[in-house]
Write an enzyme that holds these catalytic residues in place. Structure first.
Site, PDB file in Angstrom:
ATOM      1  CE1 TYR A   1     -99.479  73.224  24.973  1.00  0.00           C
ATOM      2  CE2 TYR A   1     -99.156  75.597  24.844  1.00  0.00           C
ATOM      3  CZ  TYR A   1     -98.643  74.328  25.024  1.00  0.00           C
ATOM      4  OH  TYR A   1     -97.301  74.156  25.270  1.00  0.00           O
TER       5      TYR A   1
ATOM      6  CG  ASP B   1    -104.323  79.616  30.326  1.00  0.00           C
ATOM      7  OD1 ASP B   1    -103.710  80.709  30.310  1.00  0.00           O
ATOM      8  OD2 ASP B   1    -103.852  78.571  29.861  1.00  0.00           O
TER       9      ASP B   1
ATOM     10  CE  LYS C   1     -98.886  83.005  24.734  1.00  0.00           C
ATOM     11  NZ  LYS C   1     -98.030  82.329  23.802  1.00  0.00           N
TER      12      LYS C   1
HETATM   13  C1  LIG Z   1    -103.451  79.971  26.918  1.00  0.00           C
HETATM   14  C2  LIG Z   1    -102.047  79.507  27.156  1.00  0.00           C
HETATM   15  N1  LIG Z   1    -101.724  79.015  28.364  1.00  0.00           N
HETATM   16  C3  LIG Z   1    -100.472  78.592  28.635  1.00  0.00           C
HETATM   17  C4  LIG Z   1     -99.488  78.647  27.679  1.00  0.00           C
HETATM   18  C5  LIG Z   1     -98.106  78.169  27.998  1.00  0.00           C
HETATM   19  O1  LIG Z   1     -97.248  79.268  28.061  1.00  0.00           O
HETATM   20  P1  LIG Z   1     -95.675  79.088  27.844  1.00  0.00           P
HETATM   21  O2  LIG Z   1     -95.465  78.774  26.415  1.00  0.00           O
HETATM   22  O3  LIG Z   1     -95.107  80.415  28.273  1.00  0.00           O
HETATM   23  O4  LIG Z   1     -95.247  77.984  28.757  1.00  0.00           O
HETATM   24  C6  LIG Z   1     -99.778  79.146  26.417  1.00  0.00           C
HETATM   25  C7  LIG Z   1     -98.758  79.218  25.362  1.00  0.00           C
HETATM   26  O5  LIG Z   1     -98.973  79.601  24.260  1.00  0.00           O
HETATM   27  C8  LIG Z   1    -101.096  79.591  26.148  1.00  0.00           C
HETATM   28  O6  LIG Z   1    -101.436  80.075  24.943  1.00  0.00           O
END
Ligand SMILES: Cc1ncc(COP(=O)(O)O)c(C=O)c1O
Length: 426
Positions: free
Chosen positions: A141, A238, A266
């Site tokens: 994700y 990511d 985060k």
């Molecule tokens: C690995 C990863 N990338 C991107 C995101 C998206 O982040 P956001 O919820 O701040 O848009 C998340 C969200 O949990 C994530 O776990």
């Protein structure tokens, strides 16, 4: 119960009563918690019940709730003004700090959410390479923007044309290719095929956190690095979850990989809305105003959030921080691993540093199809059992749980006891 009353009212004015779906507790069949406050490793709901928190705002709170250093730094900044839409010194300070800590990051741009960070990373990759295809991995994700909202097939390399969500235009995801995470052979042969030459970027959670915690198998990330170089695609890590969670150098430091671009989120915001994309100068300079790849944000680099992030990072830099965090995680996890070994329990616990998942059902999770063995009714029972005992874990079966530096030994031991008892009595 005030929680239920507030939720009922919320449902009238907000879709599903929430601003992010998993908060509805739908998958555990309960009325959701409405939280009132948090301090250290505890959260308190509007009915006065306290819970030891292992969600920690989905991993954002490495220092726990309302850490006084963060509260102080943010309040000082808010008193001086909260948003200007003009550059501030703290943006340079946190940018320099991250550039100093992550060797693959020479320049960085701050945004407000992980979704924005990965969306921007893809645009940069397409702008830089002049190619359009993106490779992502099944079960991973990267936020809720269209191009990456593609559901995985069942572990077989495929050109995926079905979106995870209604409203995603098939044309947008036609350029998204979904491959099986941790399948060295299949991914390698795809990148070596003719199609590999059309790939702008491969985006990967180097340690999967959104199918529960699934570490990369030996050689998977190295193969991605070598093969993306060979076919001229960018490698995007990511690290929205793993960045500064699994160590000061993130997952790339842990596995010794040098990605072209990295997305953060985060932890770098210390509980405030901050995310970022960073990487090699030659690539990052494609961004406007230097280059032709457009990206902007009214609240990007928002000063209180930047202060929270900067203060968090300086705590993480203190000697022994990650060692102590690891000890805390191990204190909780070891007794659970032992009881899992002893009992014939259908489940496994997978961990990297302070992030882990106790999977109920599968005996090992390496790829997304392993999640087919998840026992959702058992998870619902498990969640409610812990909730009753004042322990809050993410309310879904395939999420990462997080230990923070604020977790006390007493609370970790209590949690381990409760979980071991559940397994023992299964
Ligand atoms: C690995 C990863 N990338 C991107 C995101 C998206 O982040 P956001 O919820 O701040 O848009 C998340 C969200 O949990 C994530 O776990």
């Amino acid at each position: 119960m005030r929680s239920e009353e507030i939720y009922r009212k919320s449902c009238v004015v907000m879709p599903g009563g929430v601003n992010s779906p998993v908060r509805s507790f739908k998958s555990v069949g309960m009325s959701p918690m409405i939280v009132e406050s948090g301090a250290g490793d505890l959260i308190r709901d509007v009915d006065g019940r306290e819970f030891i928190d292992y969600c920690n705002s989905w991993g954002a709170l490495l220092l726990g709730h309302a850490d006084e250093r963060i509260v102080r730094a943010v309040c000082q900044q808010v008193a001086k003004g909260s948003s200007f839409g003009i550059s501030t010194e703290v943006e340079e300070q946190i940018a320099s700090k991250i550039v100093g800590l992550i060797p693959s990051v020479e320049k960085i741009r701050f945004v407000s959410s992980g979704t924005e960070a990965t969306m921007t990373a893809l645009r940069i990759a397409r702008g830089f390479t002049g190619r359009s295809k993106i490779v992502k991995f099944a079960g991973q994700y990267h936020g809720h923007h269209d191009s990456l909202l593609v559901q995985a097939g069942s572990g077989v390399a495929c050109l995926n044309t079905s979106a995870t969500s209604l409203g995603v235009n098939p044309g947008v995801i036609a350029d998204t290719i979904c491959l099986p995470f941790n399948d060295v052979e299949k991914v390698c042969s795809f990148l070596r095929s003719r199609a590999g030459a059309e790939v702008a970027a491969v985006i990967v959670e180097p340690i999967a956190g959104n199918m529960g915690v699934v570490p990369p198998v030996n050689g998977f990330l190295q193969m991605l690095r070598e093969e993306t170089k060979r076919c001229g695609a960018l490698l995007i890590f990511d690290e929205v979850i793993t960045g500064f969670r699994v160590g000061l150098g993130g997952a790339q430091g842990l596995y010794g990989i040098d990605p072209d671009l990295t997305c953060f989120g985060k932890v770098i915001g210390g509980g405030f809305p901050v995310a970022a994309v960073g990487g090699k100068s030659a690539i990052m300079d494609c961004l406007a105003p230097l280059g032709q790849v457009y990206q902007a944000g009214t609240l990007s680099g928002n000063p209180p959030s930047m202060r929270a992030g900067l203060e968090t990072l300086s705590v993480l830099e203190q000697a022994g921080f990650y060692e102590k965090l690891q000890q805390k995680a191990d204190r909780l996890i070891k007794p659970i691993q032992e009881v899992l070994k002893k009992k014939n329990f259908p489940g496994c616990l997978q961990q990297v540093g302070s992030m882990f998942t106790l999977f109920l059902g599968p005996l090992k999770v390496e790829r997304s199809e392993d999640l087919n063995a998840l026992d959702y009714p058992l998870f619902g029972r498990f969640f409610r059992y812990l909730y009753e005992k004042g322990i809050y874990i993410p309310p879904a079966a395939q999420e990462s749980w997080f230990v923070s530096s604020a977790h006390t030994d007493e609370h970790l031991d209590y949690t381990a006891d409760c979980i071991c008892k559940f397994i023992d009595e299964y």
